[in-house]
Design an enzyme around this catalytic site. Sequence first.
Site, PDB file in Angstrom:
ATOM      1  N   ASP A 124     -47.472 136.160 -42.813  1.00  0.00           N
ATOM      2  CA  ASP A 124     -48.442 137.200 -42.404  1.00  0.00           C
ATOM      3  C   ASP A 124     -49.115 137.142 -44.312  1.00  0.00           C
ATOM      4  OD1 ASP A 124     -48.835 139.466 -42.293  1.00  0.00           O
ATOM      5  OD2 ASP A 124     -47.418 139.891 -44.147  1.00  0.00           O
ATOM      6  N   HIS A 143     -50.050 137.861 -38.106  1.00  0.00           N
ATOM      7  CA  HIS A 143     -50.953 138.597 -39.212  1.00  0.00           C
ATOM      8  C   HIS A 143     -51.941 138.084 -38.501  1.00  0.00           C
ATOM      9  CE1 HIS A 143     -52.928 140.198 -42.825  1.00  0.00           C
ATOM     10  NE2 HIS A 143     -53.941 139.499 -42.162  1.00  0.00           N
ATOM     11  N   ASP A 152     -44.117 147.333 -43.333  1.00  0.00           N
ATOM     12  CA  ASP A 152     -46.390 146.859 -43.923  1.00  0.00           C
ATOM     13  C   ASP A 152     -46.136 146.540 -45.963  1.00  0.00           C
ATOM     14  OD1 ASP A 152     -47.551 144.622 -44.896  1.00  0.00           O
ATOM     15  OD2 ASP A 152     -49.069 145.412 -44.100  1.00  0.00           O
ATOM     16  N   GLY A 173     -52.929 146.269 -49.581  1.00  0.00           N
ATOM     17  CA  GLY A 173     -51.571 146.828 -49.190  1.00  0.00           C
ATOM     18  C   GLY A 173     -51.120 147.996 -49.793  1.00  0.00           C
ATOM     19  N   ASN A 193     -54.645 145.547 -45.581  1.00  0.00           N
ATOM     20  CA  ASN A 193     -54.981 144.741 -44.305  1.00  0.00           C
ATOM     21  C   ASN A 193     -53.925 145.038 -42.915  1.00  0.00           C
ATOM     22  OD1 ASN A 193     -57.681 143.490 -44.545  1.00  0.00           O
ATOM     23  ND2 ASN A 193     -55.871 141.565 -45.848  1.00  0.00           N
ATOM     24  N   HIS A 238     -41.133 144.253 -41.359  1.00  0.00           N
ATOM     25  CA  HIS A 238     -42.316 143.474 -42.744  1.00  0.00           C
ATOM     26  C   HIS A 238     -42.099 144.736 -43.682  1.00  0.00           C
ATOM     27  CE1 HIS A 238     -46.460 142.847 -42.306  1.00  0.00           C
ATOM     28  NE2 HIS A 238     -46.365 142.554 -42.997  1.00  0.00           N
ATOM     29  N   ARG A 274     -42.093 140.870 -53.051  1.00  0.00           N
ATOM     30  CA  ARG A 274     -43.006 139.875 -54.105  1.00  0.00           C
ATOM     31  C   ARG A 274     -41.920 138.814 -54.948  1.00  0.00           C
ATOM     32  NH1 ARG A 274     -46.955 140.806 -51.290  1.00  0.00           N
ATOM     33  NH2 ARG A 274     -48.260 142.878 -51.762  1.00  0.00           N
TER      34      ARG A 274
END
Length: 430
Positions: free
Chosen positions: A150, A177, A303, A322, A276, A58, A62
């Site tokens: 996600d 998610h 993440d 994030g 999150n 995970h 971007r």
Amino acid sequence: MTTLALNNVRPYGEDETNILIDVDAGVIDSIDGTACTDADEVIDCGGKILLPGLVDMHVHLREPGREDTETIATGSDAAAKGGFTAVFTMANTQPVIDQPFLADAVWEKGQAYGKCDVYPVGSMTKGLKGESLTEIGLMSRGHVKMFSDDGRCVNDPQLMRRAIEYAKAYDVVLAQHAEDHRMTDGACAHEGENAARLGLRGWPRVAEESIVARDLIMTRDYGGRYHLCHASTEGTVSLLRWAKAQGVDVSAEVTPHHLLLTDEKLESFDGVYRVNPPLRENRDTVALRDALLDGTIDVVATDHAPHGSEDKCVEFENAKPGMIGLETSLAIIAKVFVESGLADWRFVAKVMSERPAEILRLADQGRPIEVGEPANLTLVDPEAAWTARGEEMASKSTNTPYEGSEFSARVVGTWLRGAQTFDAVGNGTN
Ligand code: NCD
Ligand code: ZN
């Protein structure tokens, strides 16, 4: 044959040995008691620890769309520096990875750069809108092994049921998610005493747990390969334990930040701590640690979620959720589990490499350190004593919640199929 000798290494932190790698074939050629001194390259590892290359289920790289915060190249550099040889990059890019050609482009770019195998995650629903399913079958014929919305939860139970059925037919993993968005509207922090005192709108545990419960029941009844992203609560752990005890075949991940940090960090109102699911309370952290130790939670996933300062250095409720995590993950897992005496390096290899590779059925990752196996390897100095600094990271973003934190364990070398992708001595790249 081009050869590389890693002399005086300790595979899994155990007995010291010497490893010879066939660089052309990208495999381990021999492992024995005598150091090889006539290889093309010889590295004296001085008793450092050798692990199978780490696998992260995970991350958010971007690209396409927010190349100002991370790209497949900078994300691969960060991954290699963190000891990773394979990562799965989520579909919540701009455009969303919801078609085969977009997924192919991610894979090709990662391969062309060559620092890490970057697997594209396909979205479950078109445009992450939660309305209609993507072409799961078509995408699975390419490089997509996992599907996830996600960043968003597939809230609609009927759509989730259909996704489970399709994913089962194509034998791919669905990663959820878990967040009932109807309960988290406007929320930016864990719903508890701290958020209440600080005047921040809360994201209750039940918003996660109610989705987890529903999805586990669906998986019990409809089968398929369900994976839970970033488990964050004590209740989620109980639900996973219940499902696994009944033989429901599910997997789950936990992030380093949910294992180490709590909502006490909110005190600073620093947007770097917004994430999150939100940082929770000590009892959640303790339950998550226990769950990873006993296998209720299968893997650690970072993440890694890069954001620019314009989205992080703002009022807490306006900060984007994030945190970056690729370059601190191994150090945190070593601190929480190995340095504390709770577990050994075999455990680290299991939760950060072997299990994720097994869940995603990667034939060449998470393999044992043995003759004939792919030379996907990570060298760790357990006593490096270093300080985390966002500015010094390979990631294009600096939103680390560990700025100024001191750690012991550090990745000092990474090899992907025998080629060195990170060399601490060579200052980050080679
Ligand atoms: C992730 C992101 O920034 O894309 N943010 C986060 O807080 N974890 C999305 C996600 O993983 O939910
Ligand atoms: Zn998420």
